[in-house]
Design a protein around this motif. Structure first.
Motif, PDB file in Angstrom:
ATOM      1  N   ALA B  20       0.839  -1.202   0.000  1.00 49.42           N
ATOM      2  CA  ALA B  20       0.000   0.000   0.000  1.00 49.42           C
ATOM      3  C   ALA B  20       0.872   1.251   0.000  1.00 49.42           C
ATOM      4  CB  ALA B  20      -0.926  -0.006   1.214  1.00 49.42           C
ATOM      5  N   ALA B  21       1.946   1.224   0.799  1.00 48.91           N
ATOM      6  CA  ALA B  21       2.821   2.392   0.868  1.00 48.91           C
ATOM      7  C   ALA B  21       3.499   2.637  -0.479  1.00 48.91           C
ATOM      8  CB  ALA B  21       3.870   2.198   1.958  1.00 48.91           C
ATOM      9  N   LEU B  22       3.938   1.560  -1.108  1.00 48.61           N
ATOM     10  CA  LEU B  22       4.583   1.707  -2.422  1.00 48.61           C
ATOM     11  C   LEU B  22       3.612   2.305  -3.424  1.00 48.61           C
ATOM     12  CD1 LEU B  22       6.630  -1.608  -2.846  1.00 48.61           C
ATOM     13  CD2 LEU B  22       7.489   0.715  -2.642  1.00 48.61           C
ATOM     14  N   MET B  23       2.364   1.799  -3.389  1.00 49.80           N
ATOM     15  CA  MET B  23       1.379   2.309  -4.340  1.00 49.80           C
ATOM     16  C   MET B  23       1.099   3.784  -4.092  1.00 49.80           C
ATOM     17  SD  MET B  23      -0.924  -1.056  -4.258  1.00 49.80           S
ATOM     18  CE  MET B  23      -2.313  -0.789  -5.251  1.00 49.80           C
ATOM     19  N   ALA B  24       1.050   4.174  -2.809  1.00 50.56           N
ATOM     20  CA  ALA B  24       0.773   5.575  -2.507  1.00 50.56           C
ATOM     21  C   ALA B  24       1.947   6.455  -2.926  1.00 50.56           C
ATOM     22  CB  ALA B  24       0.492   5.743  -1.015  1.00 50.56           C
ATOM     23  N   LEU B  25       3.181   5.944  -2.713  1.00 48.84           N
ATOM     24  CA  LEU B  25       4.357   6.763  -3.026  1.00 48.84           C
ATOM     25  C   LEU B  25       4.525   6.942  -4.529  1.00 48.84           C
ATOM     26  CD1 LEU B  25       7.079   5.587  -0.493  1.00 48.84           C
ATOM     27  CD2 LEU B  25       5.973   7.810  -0.652  1.00 48.84           C
ATOM     28  N   PHE B  26       4.265   5.862  -5.274  1.00 47.70           N
ATOM     29  CA  PHE B  26       4.475   5.943  -6.717  1.00 47.70           C
ATOM     30  C   PHE B  26       3.160   6.100  -7.463  1.00 47.70           C
ATOM     31  CE2 PHE B  26       8.105   3.642  -4.988  1.00 47.70           C
ATOM     32  CZ  PHE B  26       9.119   4.472  -5.454  1.00 47.70           C
ATOM     33  N   TRP B  27       2.220   6.777  -6.797  1.00 45.04           N
ATOM     34  CA  TRP B  27       0.875   6.925  -7.345  1.00 45.04           C
ATOM     35  C   TRP B  27       0.871   7.463  -8.768  1.00 45.04           C
ATOM     36  CZ3 TRP B  27      -3.580   5.081  -5.710  1.00 45.04           C
ATOM     37  CH2 TRP B  27      -4.755   5.611  -6.216  1.00 45.04           C
ATOM     38  N   PRO B  28       1.571   8.575  -9.059  1.00 44.66           N
ATOM     39  CA  PRO B  28       1.437   9.140 -10.401  1.00 44.66           C
ATOM     40  C   PRO B  28       1.981   8.219 -11.486  1.00 44.66           C
ATOM     41  CG  PRO B  28       2.417  10.716  -8.890  1.00 44.66           C
ATOM     42  CD  PRO B  28       2.428   9.399  -8.204  1.00 44.66           C
ATOM     43  N   CYS B  29       3.050   7.457 -11.194  1.00 47.28           N
ATOM     44  CA  CYS B  29       3.634   6.654 -12.262  1.00 47.28           C
ATOM     45  C   CYS B  29       3.201   5.200 -12.164  1.00 47.28           C
ATOM     46  CB  CYS B  29       5.163   6.773 -12.247  1.00 47.28           C
ATOM     47  SG  CYS B  29       5.887   6.469 -10.645  1.00 47.28           S
ATOM     48  N   LEU B  30       2.151   4.938 -11.382  1.00 43.91           N
ATOM     49  CA  LEU B  30       1.713   3.564 -11.204  1.00 43.91           C
ATOM     50  C   LEU B  30       0.658   3.234 -12.255  1.00 43.91           C
ATOM     51  CD1 LEU B  30       1.974   1.210  -9.008  1.00 43.91           C
ATOM     52  CD2 LEU B  30      -0.188   2.066  -8.190  1.00 43.91           C
ATOM     53  N   GLY B  31       0.922   2.182 -13.026  1.00 46.32           N
ATOM     54  CA  GLY B  31      -0.066   1.777 -14.015  1.00 46.32           C
ATOM     55  C   GLY B  31      -1.105   0.852 -13.393  1.00 46.32           C
ATOM     56  N   GLU B  32      -2.201   0.629 -14.130  1.00 46.28           N
ATOM     57  CA  GLU B  32      -3.236  -0.241 -13.588  1.00 46.28           C
ATOM     58  C   GLU B  32      -2.737  -1.671 -13.467  1.00 46.28           C
ATOM     59  OE1 GLU B  32      -6.816   0.169 -15.743  1.00 46.28           O
ATOM     60  OE2 GLU B  32      -7.009   2.301 -15.253  1.00 46.28           O
ATOM     61  N   LYS B  33      -1.957  -2.082 -14.494  1.00 53.77           N
ATOM     62  CA  LYS B  33      -1.476  -3.465 -14.471  1.00 53.77           C
ATOM     63  C   LYS B  33      -0.503  -3.685 -13.328  1.00 53.77           C
ATOM     64  CE  LYS B  33      -1.963  -5.776 -18.877  1.00 53.77           C
ATOM     65  NZ  LYS B  33      -1.456  -5.807 -20.241  1.00 53.77           N
ATOM     66  N   SER B  34       0.395  -2.698 -13.134  1.00 51.88           N
ATOM     67  CA  SER B  34       1.382  -2.892 -12.073  1.00 51.88           C
ATOM     68  C   SER B  34       0.710  -2.875 -10.713  1.00 51.88           C
ATOM     69  CB  SER B  34       2.476  -1.833 -12.163  1.00 51.88           C
ATOM     70  OG  SER B  34       1.920  -0.575 -12.391  1.00 51.88           O
ATOM     71  N   ALA B  35      -0.394  -2.126 -10.576  1.00 57.08           N
ATOM     72  CA  ALA B  35      -1.119  -2.152  -9.305  1.00 57.08           C
ATOM     73  C   ALA B  35      -1.626  -3.558  -9.026  1.00 57.08           C
ATOM     74  CB  ALA B  35      -2.283  -1.172  -9.341  1.00 57.08           C
ATOM     75  N   ARG B  36      -2.187  -4.174 -10.072  1.00 60.75           N
ATOM     76  CA  ARG B  36      -2.707  -5.530  -9.887  1.00 60.75           C
ATOM     77  C   ARG B  36      -1.593  -6.503  -9.531  1.00 60.75           C
ATOM     78  NH1 ARG B  36      -7.988  -5.799 -12.785  1.00 60.75           N
ATOM     79  NH2 ARG B  36      -8.157  -3.782 -13.762  1.00 60.75           N
ATOM     80  N   SER B  37      -0.517  -6.458 -10.322  1.00 60.02           N
ATOM     81  CA  SER B  37       0.516  -7.479 -10.096  1.00 60.02           C
ATOM     82  C   SER B  37       1.235  -7.247  -8.771  1.00 60.02           C
ATOM     83  CB  SER B  37       1.499  -7.518 -11.270  1.00 60.02           C
ATOM     84  OG  SER B  37       1.797  -6.217 -11.676  1.00 60.02           O
ATOM     85  N   LEU B  38       1.416  -5.969  -8.416  1.00 59.69           N
ATOM     86  CA  LEU B  38       2.060  -5.667  -7.141  1.00 59.69           C
ATOM     87  C   LEU B  38       1.237  -6.232  -5.981  1.00 59.69           C
ATOM     88  CD1 LEU B  38       4.627  -3.970  -6.853  1.00 59.69           C
ATOM     89  CD2 LEU B  38       3.217  -2.041  -6.182  1.00 59.69           C
ATOM     90  N   SER B  39      -0.083  -6.036  -6.055  1.00 63.08           N
ATOM     91  CA  SER B  39      -0.937  -6.527  -4.974  1.00 63.08           C
ATOM     92  C   SER B  39      -0.904  -8.041  -4.897  1.00 63.08           C
ATOM     93  CB  SER B  39      -2.379  -6.086  -5.179  1.00 63.08           C
ATOM     94  OG  SER B  39      -2.418  -4.734  -5.446  1.00 63.08           O
ATOM     95  N   VAL B  40      -0.982  -8.683  -6.070  1.00 64.13           N
ATOM     96  CA  VAL B  40      -0.962 -10.150  -6.061  1.00 64.13           C
ATOM     97  C   VAL B  40       0.345 -10.636  -5.452  1.00 64.13           C
ATOM     98  CG1 VAL B  40      -0.934 -12.197  -7.510  1.00 64.13           C
ATOM     99  CG2 VAL B  40      -2.549 -10.373  -7.992  1.00 64.13           C
TER     100      VAL B  40
END
Lengths: 482, 503
Positions: B20-40
């Motif tokens: 969650a912290a990584l996603m919040a920190l890299f919010w602007p450059c986070l793609g939808e796919k990377s959000a999914r794979s990161l969470s998995v």
């Protein structure tokens, strides 16, 4: 008064002196600067930062000494607290004056005088001195509330505050007269706090004491003196509303806590009085919690809502005061009080910064409808809104939760069980309006036509406030073992 | 070895938060796919660590008295109290990891608007749940539990189904009420014992010298029972639950109904009853009667539901009654059964929510009675749904069976009458469960002319099968090898005096 005995310890008021000096320079500078430039504002910000440094390095903090012939006690954490408030208000002022507010330099000067007066008010060791400091702060607050004088809402707020503060000032003065008339000590020592213990059995003294406390409860916006605060918060310019909500309330609460710690209730004959005072303060705080929370339910105007939320929070703080009087110990109380106030400051400024980001110099008619679709427009403002609302509602891990936790623990130690029940009830009710605001902002539908602005300096401030709200609670684990 | 396990435990709790912290920190450059794979990926780390810990715990349960894998002083020096697992929290921790991973997998294949925020909130919620079951400190349990509130509220407000505005607010108000009342109870335990901290060890130590009087046990247990009862949807305080689950987005409903709701029961078993045995004894009949309302009354309400999601939601409320009954019996058998049922129910209800979401997405119809004959078009979906239904009504071979069986056995010695009434709950759950299966999957196959939306439905895709298989495998594993939970549980519960009083 035997003036020859007064020693002039200027070093002890260095921080206040810096503020007054900078205020005078700021007024002179703004008289000479032709156009509406923000140079004076920037100078004033440096002045406040300088005062903050002086206050931190000031050797009087925590020392039991008194200064100016026992007129002043040593500085407390309140000085730093209110200086940070002033700093944040000044920062918010940049946004406010950029979008159409006028005379920014003079505003900062008044703000600095007000801050210094509040610091002296809380440091006062003598009722008369406290009154003078309080009136100085109050006059500054009238001016600041009326700052946007072209708008009816701002003028209305100022006039309301003028009338209410006038009444409160009269009560304070009458209380002083009664206490003086009780004649419990030689004339020189009559109005010093440390002599109040002796007056607890005296009817005239008690009446005067009650009047003084009521006058300060006006400033805190506690029941039954709470009615002015939603109107004033709504009408005043947003940075001033924030200052009202945090600094003015904190000054009152800290002052009340202070005068009660000076009174020693442990002496045998005064036990009943202590019980009665605990009961009275408990009833006042319960009523304050109920009025604040129940009143806020129907609000859709966000600044009025913050007014009612401020009333509710004053109630929670008074629970701590009631517990303090009952237990008579100071260490845990001071931690609780300043922790809660700090949490309240972060959350309130975080929210008022968001309120300040809407276009137009008048925010008094902002409703939930203006917040629709905010999560689409700005993730920065949205996240600040969510985190700080959660903190006010007391959801872990935010600082607001730890504040409420400390107060609840204090209340259990003091065996104020029914008051805990009222507090829990109030917190549950508060979910409805805080989360209602949150829900409005999460709505993806279009609606909020009022445009938002994001200025350069805003992002770091909001990040800092949100991060403080999220992580400040950790400090508790270093101070107390939980 | 012990140190590396405690690092693993920390990793299991921290991985979702880190994500969650990584996603919040890299919010602007986070793609939808990377959000999914990161969470998995990060949720997978949690799952792997939980499974390894479970295995290690099973192997060594005899040497672990009290909490195992306790994290070192290095972390507690920074103000964070130690974490650890015991026989009660181990299955819950494992379940949280399994359901969390399945929920993330399900979300990863679904089509969601604004997925970055969805996964961010889901990760915060999962981290909170893992932490709640891994904490050995009352205050931290409470805090981690509350991590779920704001994410669920936001998720319901944004992605929720019908009636989301009211349901979200109702959930927030009820959960805060329950949480604050139980917080007062927790503070009461802390102040009354004069313990050095909110840590369970400290409280037990303090209680040895300053026991809580019978009166205070009575009062404090009431606070905990009704506060936590609201969180678990005990009978008069259950009204928020069905609406919330049916309005929440699927992954959140899975975590909420499957895992979060078990937290209240977990605290009762782990904290309230062992510390306040006299209080529990005073309240056990009240608890049992209220729980019977859950089993029978809510069971009948479930039967009357037409909406598939509402039916599943109500059934999850009804099953909580049996867990309360197990606790009310105050015996090793009953409480152990409650833990088994919590484990089994968490998995099976998550599976049911997932599959009903699949059915509703495919048919676009909520009303079970308008469906029918889907079996031929979607045999795999039907198979999973039938298995989940059978699991939730306690068929032998699934984890739930052992739970319900031991609870009913222990109830007999508590009160034969209550046992008899509780047993009818099993029949009721069989009626609504099997009727749902019959209505949705059996019967006439809908004709293309009459019911165009029920034809041409595709079966579960491979990606959808994975989370279903994971959940079902865990159910079957414990169903066939209940010792994996019961042996450590038994050794931990039998040393608690509260659970070993003969009645």
């Amino acid at each position: 008064m035997e003036l020859q005995n007064i020693s002039f310890d200027w070093g002890s008021v260095a921080s206040e002196a810096v503020l007054f000096l900078c205020a005078v320079i700021a007024i002179v500078l703004s008289a000479f600067s032709r156009k509406e430039s923000s140079i004076v504002q920037i100078f004033a910000m440096f002045g406040i930062v300088a005062a903050l440094f002086v206050e931190i390095l000031c050797p009087t903090i925590g020392s039991g000494e008194t200064y100016f012939g026992e007129m002043l006690t040593g500085a407390s954490s309140f000085g730093c607290f209110v200086l940070v408030c002033a700093l944040l208000t000044g920062l918010m002022g940049f946004g406010y004056f950029a979008k159409g507010g006028k005379r920014g330099g003079e505003f900062m000067a008044v703000l600095m005088i007000c801050t210094a007066a509040m610091m002296l008010f809380v440091r006062a060791n003598n009722l008369m001195f406290a009154f003078i400091a309080l009136e100085c702060a109050t006059v500054c607050l009238y001016i600041m509330a009326a700052w946007n004088r072209e708008r009816a809402s701002s003028l209305e707020a100022a006039v309301k505050y003028l009338v209410v503060s006038g009444v409160s000032g009269c009560l304070f003065l009458l209380g002083i007269a009664f206490i003086y008339g009780a004649g419990l000590a030689t004339s020189r020592e009559l109005l010093y706090f440390e002599n109040f213990t002796a007056g607890m059995g005296n009817g005239l003294f008690m009446t005067g004491f009650a009047l003084v406390v009521s006058a300060v409860l006006f400033k805190v916006a506690a029941f039954p003196f709470q009615f002015w605060s939603p109107d004033v918060y709504q009408g005043a310019p947003t940075p001033v509303s924030a200052f009202f909500a945090v600094a003015s309330k904190a000054a009152g609460i800290v002052f009340i806590g202070k005068i009660f710690t000076f009174i020693d209730f442990s002496g045998g004959g005064m036990f009943d009085i202590s019980e009665n005072i605990v009961f009275t303060i408990s009833v006042i705080s319960a009523a304050t919690i109920l009025v604040g929370n129940l009143g806020a339910i129907t609000q859709i105007n966000v600044k009025r809502l913050m007014g009612f939320s401020g009333i509710a929070n004053a109630g929670y703080l008074l629970v701590a005061v009631a517990a303090l009087i009952k237990m008579g110990s100071m260490a845990f109380f001071e931690l609780t009080l300043y922790f809660y106030l700090a949490a309240y400051m972060f959350a309130n400024y975080g929210l008022f910064f968001v309120v300040n980001q809407f276009q137009g110099d008048d925010d008094s008619d902002q409703t939930f409808a203006d917040y629709r679709g905010m999560s689409r427009k700005s993730s920065l403002l949205e996240s600040s809104l969510v985190i700080n609302l959660a903190s006010l509602a007391g959801i872990p891990p935010t600082a607001g939760f730890f504040g409420k936790l400390l107060i609840l623990i204090m209340a259990w130690y003091a065996q104020l069980y029914w008051l805990m029940g009222v507090m829990v009830f109030g917190s549950v009710v508060s979910i409805y309006y805080y989360f209602g605001w949150m829900r409005a902002s999460l709505d993806f539908a279009d609606g909020g036509e009022r445009p938002l602005r994001e200025t350069g300096a805003l992002a770091p401030t909001l990040y800092a406030l949100s991060a403080s709200t999220l992580f400040f609670g950790v400090i508790v684990f270093f101070l107390v073992r939980l | 070895m012990e140190t590396s396990f405690s690092i693993l435990l920390t990793a299991g709790v921290c991985a979702p938060f880190l994500c969650a912290a990584l996603m919040a920190l890299f919010w602007p450059c986070l793609g939808e796919k990377s959000a999914r794979s990161l969470s998995v990926a990060f949720s997978g780390i949690s799952l792997a660590s939980a499974l390894v810990l479970w295995g290690a715990y099973m192997a060594n349960y005899m040497v672990n008295i009290g909490f195992a894998f306790v994290t070192s002083e290095f972390i507690s020096g920074a103000g964070i109290p130690p974490m650890g697992l015991n026989g009660v929290s181990m299955p819950m921790f494992a379940m949280a990891a399994i359901v969390g991973f399945a929920a993330v997998l399900w979300a990863a294949k679904s089509d969601i608007k604004n997925p970055r925020l969805y996964f961010l909130l889901l990760m915060v919620m999962q981290g909170g749940l893992m932490g709640a079951f891994a904490s050995t400190n009352l205050l931290w349990m409470y805090m981690f539990h509350e991590f779920a509130l704001v994410p669920t509220f936001i998720a319901m407000s944004i992605w929720g189904g019908a009636g989301k505005r009211m349901a979200a607010m109702q959930m927030a108000v009820y959960l805060t009420l329950g949480a604050l009342v139980s917080l007062v109870g927790i503070i009461a335990i802390y102040v009354l014992t004069g313990a050095a901290s909110f840590g369970l060890q400290d409280i037990v130590l303090a209680m040895a010298s300053v026991p809580i009087s019978a009166f205070w046990q009575y009062c404090v247990f009431a606070l905990l029972l009704f506060g936590l009862g609201t969180l678990v949807s005990l009978f008069p305080f259950h009204t928020w639950a069905p609406r919330t689950y049916s309005a929440a987005p699927t992954s959140f409903a899975m975590l909420h109904a499957g895992v979060l709701k078990k937290f209240g029961l977990y605290v009762l078993i782990q904290v309230a009853v062992p510390l306040l045995p006299a209080g529990c004894a005073d309240w056990s009949y009240v608890m049992a009667v209220l729980a019977l309302f859950n089993v029978v009354y809510i069971g009948l309400v479930t039967m009357a539901q037409r909406d598939l999601k509402m039916m599943v939601s109500y059934s999850s409320v009804a099953h909580m009654g049996l867990c309360f009954l197990g606790i009310a019996s105050m015996s090793v058998l009953g409480v152990g059964g409650a833990v088994l049922l919590m484990f089994g129910h968490g998995l099976s209800v998550a599976l049911l929510f997932m599959l009903s979401n699949a059915i509703v997405n495919r048919t676009g119809e909520w009303n079970m009675f308008k469906m029918g004959g889907l079996y031929k078009q979607t045999p795999v979906l039907a198979g999973f749904f039938i298995a989940a239904t059978l699991a939730s009504l306690g068929l032998p071979g699934f984890a739930n069976f052992w739970g319900e069986f031991s609870i009913l056995m222990s109830l007999w010695s508590f009160s034969p009458a209550i046992c008899a009434v509780a047993a009818t709950g099993i029949i009721i759950s069989a009626i609504y469960g099997l009727r749902a299966v019959a209505n949705i999957f059996m019967g006439e196959e809908p004709t293309k002319e009459l019911e165009p939306k029920f034809s041409g439905i595709c079966d579960l895709t491979a990606l959808e099968k994975i989370p279903a298989v994971i959940l079902l495998a865990a159910l079957l594993f414990v169903g066939f090898y209940p010792k994996s939970i019961t042996q450590p549980l038994d050794s931990d519960l039998s040393i608690v005096p509260a659970y070993n009083q003969s009645k």
